[in-house]
Design a protein around this motif. Structure first.
Motif, mmCIF file in Angstrom:
data_model
loop_
_atom_site.group_PDB
_atom_site.id
_atom_site.type_symbol
_atom_site.label_atom_id
_atom_site.label_comp_id
_atom_site.label_asym_id
_atom_site.label_seq_id
_atom_site.Cartn_x
_atom_site.Cartn_y
_atom_site.Cartn_z
ATOM 1 N N PRO A 1 3.955 16.427 10.469
ATOM 2 C CA PRO A 1 3.518 17.669 10.076
ATOM 3 C C PRO A 1 3.565 18.056 8.136
ATOM 4 C CG PRO A 1 6.334 17.347 10.380
ATOM 5 C CD PRO A 1 5.101 16.634 10.716
ATOM 6 N N ALA B 1 -1.743 18.470 8.350
ATOM 7 C CA ALA B 1 -1.082 19.723 7.661
ATOM 8 C C ALA B 1 -1.262 20.030 6.155
ATOM 9 C CB ALA B 1 0.143 18.486 7.029
ATOM 10 N N ARG C 1 -0.720 22.511 16.997
ATOM 11 C CA ARG C 1 0.382 21.696 16.284
ATOM 12 C C ARG C 1 0.051 21.749 15.096
ATOM 13 N NH1 ARG C 1 0.211 16.002 18.460
ATOM 14 N NH2 ARG C 1 1.909 15.176 17.361
#
Length: 403
Positions: free
Chosen positions: A42, A48, A129
């Motif tokens: 993340p 990211a 995600r």
């Protein structure tokens, strides 16, 4: 701002992966674990910071980057699905892996003007995600929300079983799911693991070792497909991928669909072609600044890593979980069945003499032709599965197979 070393690797991510390797049994992690970290961590993973890396000027681009037409034609297919399901309210579209939100934007913009009844009853959910991509999607889709579009973000796990009537949609999602790598060594199926490279190694902080399979699911995968990598036609050191995550994903999608469709667009092969003896190094590809290569241990956290999709495995897994296979076709044929050919013909018939208009028409026509190019995007696979609907109802996108 991420700190990179002199070789372009993300320092923090290399340190994190190195620590995980040191703390693991036998000082190694599976390639699937490695791919999960370099893509999806993340803070430091590739996705990211992906919004700045995706597009015609980035590491790679997808069909929606060529213009709104791709999304508009997908919207036409969703409209027919809604009609075949007898106009449910709500009609839920779950887009998984929505990138920068371009496809969702094009679909919704088309429906608000061309199918207002569907637009008003549409429940559009996005499963994503990467926090950075979610932020980009929310920015992209805010004007549509202000016009009344019902858009929500959620995890796939948060969607209740058999709660969706509509369509699960993905475009270039499955190719980026983490894969295991296996290799044939001296008549045995072994797994490829990632470990620390020697201090004297060049710009690659990690290297590969082989060992026993990390899970019996890997051997079972090939048994279920009827693929025997131990057969004499496969050479020693034959290496390939197994996407167990794709099977879990397909099972989860099928479990959550009550009635409707699963539309999966990606690049890949049938099982027979995927595991052909000639393809002895698998399909793994890395993308960095619009160049591709096959070394996943360079530019750690700064490059995309993908593997082709095994459509046979997806099809069989869907059938195990109650899905019917309506068809597997090519993107070029799929889009032609939805009217892309008519759009190209209309552009070709323009009589405009204005230089800028002519230039715009040529650029748009080129973009449309790239969507169906059999040497490029047009060769992508389109798998359509269903649950709870008659299997003899011909979808427009599959009509292209008859052209």
């Amino acid at each position: 701002m991420l700190q990179l070393d002199e070789h372009g690797n993300c320092k923090a991510l290399v340190s994190l992966i190195s620590q995980q390797i040191r703390e693991s049994i036998c000082d190694r992690i599976s390639f699937a674990e490695y791919m999960e970290l370099v893509l999806y961590h993340p803070q430091y993973g590739y996705y990211a910071t992906a919004p700045s890396k995706i597009g015609t000027q980035g590491d790679f681009f997808t069909s929606p980057h060529l213009g709104a037409e791709f999304g508009e034609l997908i919207a036409e297919q969703l409209l027919q699905m809604w009609q075949l399901l007898e106009y449910p309210h709500p009609f839920t579209v779950v887009e998984m892996g929505a990138g920068q939100g371009l496809l969702a934007s094009d679909i919704l913009n088309y429906l608000v003007h061309r199918a207002s009844d569907l637009f008003k009853g549409l429940d559009y959910r996005i499963v994503e995600r990467a926090p950075a991509l979610i932020a980009e999607q929310k920015h992209q889709l805010k004007p549509l929300q202000e016009r009344g579009a019902q858009i929500r973000w959620s995890d796939l796990a948060a969607i209740a079983p058999e709660s969706v009537t509509g369509c699960f949609l993905s475009n270039e999602l499955v190719d980026a799911l983490p894969v295991h790598q296996v290799i044939v060594e001296s008549g045995q199926l072994q797994e490829v693991y990632v470990t620390l490279a020697e201090p004297a190694a060049d710009d690659r902080p990690f290297t590969e070792v082989s060992g026993e399979l990390s899970t019996p699911q890997l051997a079972e995968y090939f048994e279920q497909l009827g693929v025997d990598l131990m057969a004499s036609r496969y050479p020693d050191r034959y290496q390939t991928e197994v996407n167990l995550a794709a099977l879990d994903w397909m099972a989860a999608v099928a479990n959550r669909l009550q009635r409707g469709y699963v539309l999966t667009i990606d690049y890949g092969y049938s099982s027979e072609r995927y595991y052909h003896p000639v393809r002895s190094q698998g399909t793994l590809q890395c993308y960095y600044q619009h160049r591709h290569h096959s070394d996943p241990y360079r530019y750690v956290g700064q490059q995309d890593i993908t593997a082709h999709v095994n459509f046979t495995a997806l099809q069989k897994q869907g059938e195990r979980w109650g899905l019917d296979t309506l068809g597997l076709t090519k993107q070029g044929l799929f889009l032609m069945g939805l009217g892309l050919g008519d759009r190209i013909a209309t552009l070709s018939q323009s009589t405009s003499t204005d230089a800028k208009t002519i230039q715009d028409i040529l650029l748009r026509r080129d973009a449309l032709q790239r969507l169906v190019d059999p040497m490029g995007l047009g060769n992508f696979g389109v798998l359509i599965q269903s649950k709870g609907v008659p299997t003899d109802q011909l979808l427009q996108g599959l009509a292209g197979e008859r052209l």
